[in-house]
Write a protein that holds these residues in place. Structure first.
Motif, mmCIF file in Angstrom:
data_model
loop_
_atom_site.group_PDB
_atom_site.id
_atom_site.type_symbol
_atom_site.label_atom_id
_atom_site.label_comp_id
_atom_site.label_asym_id
_atom_site.label_seq_id
_atom_site.Cartn_x
_atom_site.Cartn_y
_atom_site.Cartn_z
ATOM 1 N N HIS A 183 38.184 14.926 58.169
ATOM 2 C CA HIS A 183 37.527 15.092 56.889
ATOM 3 C C HIS A 183 36.452 14.030 56.736
ATOM 4 C CE1 HIS A 183 40.622 12.128 55.782
ATOM 5 N NE2 HIS A 183 39.678 11.681 54.970
ATOM 6 N N VAL A 184 35.605 14.246 55.763
ATOM 7 C CA VAL A 184 34.453 13.378 55.584
ATOM 8 C C VAL A 184 34.591 12.653 54.253
ATOM 9 C CG1 VAL A 184 31.952 13.307 55.457
ATOM 10 C CG2 VAL A 184 33.064 14.999 56.889
ATOM 11 N N ARG A 185 34.265 11.386 54.264
ATOM 12 C CA ARG A 185 34.309 10.599 53.033
ATOM 13 C C ARG A 185 32.937 10.065 52.737
ATOM 14 N NH1 ARG A 185 36.472 6.764 55.547
ATOM 15 N NH2 ARG A 185 35.913 5.276 53.950
ATOM 16 N N VAL A 186 32.649 9.932 51.486
ATOM 17 C CA VAL A 186 31.409 9.265 51.119
ATOM 18 C C VAL A 186 31.724 7.776 51.036
ATOM 19 C CG1 VAL A 186 31.774 9.462 48.638
ATOM 20 C CG2 VAL A 186 29.469 9.351 49.533
ATOM 21 N N ILE A 187 30.744 6.981 51.440
ATOM 22 C CA ILE A 187 30.978 5.536 51.421
ATOM 23 C C ILE A 187 30.342 4.954 50.161
ATOM 24 C CG2 ILE A 187 30.426 3.358 52.554
ATOM 25 C CD1 ILE A 187 30.554 4.870 55.187
ATOM 26 N N VAL A 222 28.403 7.741 43.029
ATOM 27 C CA VAL A 222 28.883 7.750 44.415
ATOM 28 C C VAL A 222 30.289 7.151 44.479
ATOM 29 C CG1 VAL A 222 28.513 6.800 46.720
ATOM 30 C CG2 VAL A 222 26.580 7.669 45.420
ATOM 31 N N ASP A 242 38.824 5.925 48.216
ATOM 32 C CA ASP A 242 39.426 4.986 49.165
ATOM 33 C C ASP A 242 40.439 4.057 48.514
ATOM 34 O OD1 ASP A 242 37.757 6.100 50.898
ATOM 35 O OD2 ASP A 242 36.588 4.309 51.367
ATOM 36 N N GLU A 263 29.511 19.260 45.675
ATOM 37 C CA GLU A 263 29.743 18.806 47.057
ATOM 38 C C GLU A 263 30.823 17.729 47.092
ATOM 39 O OE1 GLU A 263 26.745 19.080 45.692
ATOM 40 O OE2 GLU A 263 25.913 20.749 46.824
ATOM 41 N N ALA A 315 34.127 19.416 46.592
ATOM 42 C CA ALA A 315 34.587 20.138 47.780
ATOM 43 C C ALA A 315 35.052 19.148 48.849
ATOM 44 C CB ALA A 315 33.463 21.000 48.330
ATOM 45 N N ARG A 316 34.404 17.994 48.909
ATOM 46 C CA ARG A 316 34.732 17.028 49.946
ATOM 47 C C ARG A 316 35.993 16.242 49.611
ATOM 48 N NH1 ARG A 316 31.030 13.363 48.990
ATOM 49 N NH2 ARG A 316 29.388 14.743 49.696
ATOM 50 N N PRO A 351 42.715 9.000 51.651
ATOM 51 C CA PRO A 351 42.898 8.662 53.062
ATOM 52 C C PRO A 351 44.151 7.821 53.241
ATOM 53 C CG PRO A 351 40.687 8.151 52.335
ATOM 54 C CD PRO A 351 41.463 8.502 51.119
#
Lengths: 606, 578
Positions: free
Chosen positions: A52-56, A75, A81, A198, A201-202, A230
């Protein structure tokens, strides 16, 4: 003599070192032959371990402008996290300590987000306060209970307002204040998160929870969205959410077989993909009753195995002691097939009404005529509906009567409901026929017919509307309604609650489909999805719409479709406006076109 | 009052514990040092252990370094290849001209799923993360050029990228095809505080997006630590093996040497028949052979010497015996002449007296010679009885009184009040005492002679002190030699034979006692006889000091005086007080 001995010892040492070197170098030689050995590979498919993808997110930069602070905050809100500790850094006290990221989320369409930076009202630009306003389109909201609720769709409303409750185009205003020379947010538009589609969804995943209907007859799907944290055990997160009970929307309609206050004390997944769910002692209350225990096991097995397909076996422990359900310590979803939330048997047939007015069943891809009751009128069957056991049929006789007949034709067809202008009938699980009587003048009355006569249904939200269609879901807890109110067409889903003998249809919620006005037909696919037919003739399109989620799926039709019926995700029946019956196979994503000629495709219930 | 009484012993005990420990440690160290000095085997094994450990350590270190370099190099190459392949894919996905997934073709009924990984950066990370597999071989972080938020795959933390590498990549030109890499600690959200060793490859792609690949090296680390553990174990085993071999080999050498030493010791202690076994023809066998030859020669010589000595002793004994018969006859004749001396003229009478005197001396000399030859032949026997040593002293003194008077010497007796019983041969002890008294009177130069008797639980002692010329250093033992005289020019006044002290010492030794002498020039001398109370008991100490107490005290005075003569008295007083 001494030196000689020293030499001998030295020689041995060199020999020893050489042995080490040879041994080590021999180890690194890869064998090129050997026995055939069966290898085991741990099946690690499933969403659990999918990448999966995480935004930092980044902490606020010194000297950032108010707009940069708001951007950074947005953001940080999308980053799960560290329980939004980073997002809190963007906030000024007292908001920083009172802000609750678990209070839910508002989902925005990103394309329409614009930022405008204005000095706070009545203040000069140099002051220590700023407002940053974001113009956006609300797609939906996520409640604290995890249920996604779509906002009212555009197109069905003029001026962007529906019932004056929720604004489609809305302004989200952040108030900023200077703290120690740095801008910080001291006012947020919502308690909770503000996410783009987005981001949503993420950061979230949809999880189907399963509860029971009030009759403990069938499982009811309750889709929720859980944040992907995570490092969090997904299975444990799913089970924990299940233990919390159904969402508020389904309150009174669905019940949990798991006793209140039960918590998850331990959850282990072993190498053989067997899961051990250890519940706290509160669950022991369910052990007193075999039915209750079965319900608990069914809910756990269905919820775990539906959301985590890699799990093959479930073992339930209460207070550390393994619980035997049906004399087996291992529970599988297949053992509880009778509670299948699909509501009908997997072997259920599709039907349609042929040109000659007779009912045809679909077996092996071909229509087959089924004789209808002899007392039935010679006229063509109009808007027929099948009972769950595929033994009885309800249809409209004219506009004002709902008639029920035996499929085998042995019992005389009888009139169950009489009124003025009925919508198509829809069976519920109890063997009652639902239909809405349009009384004219924008008024409707929802009715439930039995062989003994009509029973009342309370539906205050529909009383002053013109209902076009009402379909009761196969689990009997929800109903999809298309209705007109004040010149606007809405597609909504309501919840059927029962309190003693009183049955109420309420809590209507929008689906969030664009151009709701064009919706012509709806059909239940499974407990969590509705099939929506939109538009007419060549402009028709099929949508698979989740009842709680933003992601609908477009199914491209082969030709202009007129009516639909669905039994599951994988099988859809449709008829074209030129009278052809089509079958869609979701597995292969193909349409079969040569089934027959007729009208009114249908499956039992739904 | 009570607490100090309680605490003091406590404190004392507490002080005793470390002292005891220190003592124990010292004892252990002493034992080890002794063992080290005495054991050749221990030294050889220890040095083998030390040297081989050093060699194995150096060898292991280099070996480990080579393995580590090889493993990491291979992994690094694979990582760079992965990153390069991903770069092209990322370039394609992040290309602003590229269209997302192609639109469904009408009629096929393709389902379109919107809104999943829709952002280009997100899609790129998603695709690359899928290429990394499950579980992920590596993690991806993309930092877009346009300032939109960076994206990371799975649970990798952005802090895993070393800041230096990030600066380097950021400052690189946009079309730089070369990636940069650096070793780093990878941090994950689900493992806070437990960073994992890893390798970060970062580069820029067209459009200025920074793309980082983070390769965890956990498996490599595990493999390497396993190899290092194996190396350590093998090295340790090797060192121990070498030590064991050294021990074994040394034993083969040391055992014969030790046997030779033991044989030599036994030989030295008088067992002349001791021989070594000769095996083989090696150096040790030759050592044994030459040892045996030496032992044989020694034994032969010693036997010869013993025989010679025996012959001499026998000769003396025989001569003494043979002289007695004629001497008896001569004596009888001399007695007659002596008895008639008054009838001779004065010169002749004087000769008769002289003859009588010298004959008496001759007789006693002969008696002493016989006595001593009896000792030499080992024929002397003890005839013990419980005797009060004081009586013996009194008897000896009584016997010597006449002589003392003649020398105008006063005998002072210091006897204890209670009896000093001892199992001794009274005749021999009296003879010793008589000899000592005669000796003292002879050398006492007319000054007082002090006879002291002392006793304790195990022993009795008699000390005879004179105040004559004394003894020179080194003469303390010579006095007991046969026919020894301090000044050869001096004649014997009393008529001693020169064998008295030698016989006395033999007598004392026959009792298991000691006869010792002390003397200083100008201070006189003292002879001390110490005897065990029980016959056959071993003598451990004497109840009387060998050096007279007044001499000892004077010596102590003299030792203090030169240092601080004025404070000497004060100092003694203080030391007395202690």
């Amino acid at each position: 003599m001494d030196s000689k001995r020293a030499l001998a010892v030295d020689g041995r040492r060199v020999l020893g070192a050489a042995v080490v070197v040879f041994t080590v170098s021999a180890c690194s030689i890869v064998p090129t032959r050997g026995p055939i050995t069966p290898e085991q590979h741990q099946i690690s498919a499933g969403k659990l371990s999918q990448p999966h993808v995480r935004v930092i997110a980044e902490p606020p930069r010194p000297g950032a402008t108010p707009k940069q602070i708001v951007d950074g905050f947005r953001v940080a809100m999308a980053n799960f996290d560290d329980d939004h500790k980073l997002a809190r850094q963007y906030l000024a006290e007292p908001l920083a300590s009172s802000w609750d990221p678990r209070a839910g989320a508002t989902v925005f369409e990103e394309k329409q987000l614009t930022g405008a930076e204005d000095p706070a009202k009545g203040r000069r630009p140099s002051s220590d306060q700023r407002d940053v306003t974001l113009q956006g389109t609300t797609l939906g909201t996520l409640g604290p209970d995890g249920r996604y609720q779509a906002a009212d769709a555009p197109g069905g409303s003029a001026g962007g307002k529906v019932g004056g409750k929720r604004e489609r185009i809305s302004s989200q205003t952040f108030g900023l204040v200077r703290v120690g020379g740095e801008w910080r947010i001291n006012r947020v538009p919502h308690q909770g998160l503000l996410l783009t589609a987005e981001d949503f969804a993420r950061a979230y995943q949809q999880v189907d929870l399963f509860f029971f209907d009030r009759a403990q007859d069938v499982l009811v799907t309750d889709p929720v969205h859980l944040p992907i944290r995570p490092g969090e055990d997904r299975a444990a997160a799913v089970v924990r959410r299940l233990l919390k009970g159904p969402t508020d929307w389904l309150r009174g309609a669905a019940v949990s077989g798991i006793p209140d206050g039960t918590r998850l004390s331990e959850l282990l997944v072993d190498d053989a993909n067997k899961i051990r769910v250890n519940l706290t002692a509160e669950a022991a209350e369910a052990e007193t009753n075999a039915e209750r225990l079965r319900a608990l096991a069914a809910q756990l097995a269905w919820t775990i195995q539906t959301n985590l397909p890699e799990i093959k076996q479930v073992s339930i422990l209460i207070g550390g002691v393994v619980v035997a359900v049906n004399n087996s310590s291992i529970v599988q979803r297949d053992q509880f097939g009778d509670f299948d939330p699909a509501g009908i048997k997997a072997t259920a047939h599709g039907y349609y009404v042929a040109k000659d007015g007779r009912l045809h069943g679909i077996t092996d891809g071909k229509g087959q005529a089924v004789p209808i009751a002899p007392g039935a009128p010679r006229r063509k069957l109009v808007q027929p509906a099948l009972r769950s056991d595929e033994q009885a049929l309800a249809w409209l006789d004219g506009k004002s009567r709902v008639v029920v007949g035996d499929l085998k034709g042995q019992v005389q067809a009888r009139t169950w409901l009489t009124g003025t202008d009925f919508t198509a009938p829809s069976w519920d699980r109890d063997g009652k026929v639902w239909a809405v009587d349009r009384l004219g003048g924008g008024r409707s009355r929802v009715m439930r017919g039995t062989a003994q006569g009509p029973l009342p249904v309370l539906a205050p939200e529909l009383e002053n509307t013109h209902v076009k269609e009402l379909r009761v879901s196969r689990d009997g807890c929800r109903a999809a309604v298309i209705y007109e109110e004040g010149g606007e067409t809405h597609v909504k889903i309501g919840v059927i609650t029962r309190d003693g003998d009183t049955v109420q249809l309420g809590r209507l919620r929008p689906l969030g489909i664009p151009d709701e006005a064009k919706v012509t037909d709806v059909a239940w696919q499974d407990g969590g999805h509705l099939l929506v037919l939109k538009g007419e003739r060549s402009g028709a399109e099929l949508l698979r719409v989740p009842i709680a989620g933003p992601d609908f799926v477009r199914i491209t039709p082969v030709s202009s479709i007129d009516g639909i019926a669905a039994a599951s995700k994988d099988s859809i029946l449709a008829n074209t406006d030129n009278g052809k019956i089509l079958l869609y196979d979701g597995q292969t994503q193909t349409w079969s076109t040569d089934l027959g000629v007729g009208d009114y495709p249908m499956f039992p219930l739904g | 009052m009570t607490p100090p009484e309680k605490t003091v012993p406590w404190r004392r005990r507490a002080r005793k514990i470390p002292r005891a420990l220190r003592r124990g440690a010292r004892r252990v160290v002493g034992a080890v040092r002794r063992r080290w000095r005495r054991s050749l085997q221990l030294r050889v094994v220890a040095s083998t252990l030390l040297i081989s450990a050093a060699v194995v350590a150096v060898l292991g270190f280099f070996l480990m370094q080579q393995i580590t370099l090889g493993t990491l190099d291979a992994r690094k190459k694979a990582a760079v290849a992965d990153a390069a392949a991903d770069r092209q894919e990322a370039q394609r996905l992040l290309d602003p001209q590229a269209q997302p997934e192609s639109a469904p073709q009408p009629g096929t009924g393709v389902e379109v799923k919107p809104r999943k990984c829709t952002l280009p950066v997100e899609r790129a990370v998603c695709t690359l993360a899928q290429r990394a597999g499950v579980p992920a071989r590596y993690e991806i972080i993309i930092i877009p050029a346009d300032g939109s938020p960076a994206m990371a795959s799975n649970s990798i933390l952005a802090s895993s990228i070393p800041p230096g590498l990030m600066r380097q990549v950021r400052s690189a030109p946009n079309d730089e095809p070369r990636p940069y890499s650096q070793a780093a600690q990878l941090r994950y959200i689900h493992q806070p505080g437990k960073p994992v060793p890893g390798w970060v490859v970062g580069g820029k792609i067209e459009g200025g997006h920074q793309i980082y690949h983070l390769f965890p090296l956990v498996e490599e680390e595990e493999a390497l630590s396993f190899v290092s553990r194996v190396l350590i174990a093998v090295g340790a085993a090797l060192v121990l093996l070498l030590a064991a071999i050294a021990s074994l080999v040394t034993r083969q050498v040391v055992t014969p040497v030790r046997l030779a030493r033991q044989a030599a010791e036994r030989l030295a202690s008088g067992r002349l028949e001791e021989r070594l076994r000769v095996r083989g023809e090696d150096d040790l066998a030759r050592l044994a052979a030459s040892f045996n030859q030496m032992a044989g020669n020694l034994a032969l010589k010693i036997t010869q010497l013993e025989e010679l000595s025996q012959v001499q002793r026998q000769f003396v004994s025989d001569v003494s015996h043979e002289l007695r018969t004629p001497l008896t006859t001569v004596r009888m004749a001399a007695d007659l002449i002596y008895d008639e001396r008054e009838s001779f003229d004065p010169a002749l009478a004087r000769s008769a007296e002289l003859l009588q005197n010298q004959l008496e001396r001759f007789e006693s000399l002969l008696a002493d010679l016989l006595e001593i030859s009896r000792y030499d032949a080992g024929a002397a026997t003890l005839d013990t009885d419980p005797v009060d040593v004081r009586d013996l002293v009194l008897r000896a003194v009584g016997h010597s009184e006449a002589l003392a008077e003649r020398h105008s010497t006063k005998l002072v007796l210091r006897l204890p009040s209670e009896p000093c019983m001892a199992e001794v041969d009274g005749r021999r002890v009296e003879r010793i005492l008589r000899n000592l008294l005669f000796n003292a009177i002879e050398h006492g130069e007319g000054r007082d002679i002090v006879v002291t008797v002392g006793a304790d639980r195990d022993a009795v002692a008699v000390a005879v002190r004179d105040h004559g010329v004394g003894l020179k250093p080194g003469e303390e033992n010579l006095v007991f030699d046969r026919f020894w005289r301090a000044d050869p020019a001096r004649t014997r006044t009393i008529g001693g034979t020169g064998l008295g002290l030698a016989i006395s010492r033999e007598d004392a030794m026959l009792h298991g006692g000691w006869l010792q002498a002390w003397g200083m020039p100008g201070e006189g001398s003292q002879f001390r006889l110490s005897l065990p109370r029980q016959k056959g008991a071993e003598l451990r100490g004497s109840p009387l000091p060998l050096v007279p107490p007044e001499v000892e005290m004077r010596r102590a005075w003299r030792a203090i005086a030169p240092v601080a003569p004025e404070t000497a008295e004060v100092g003694t007083g203080a030391s007395d007080g202690q």
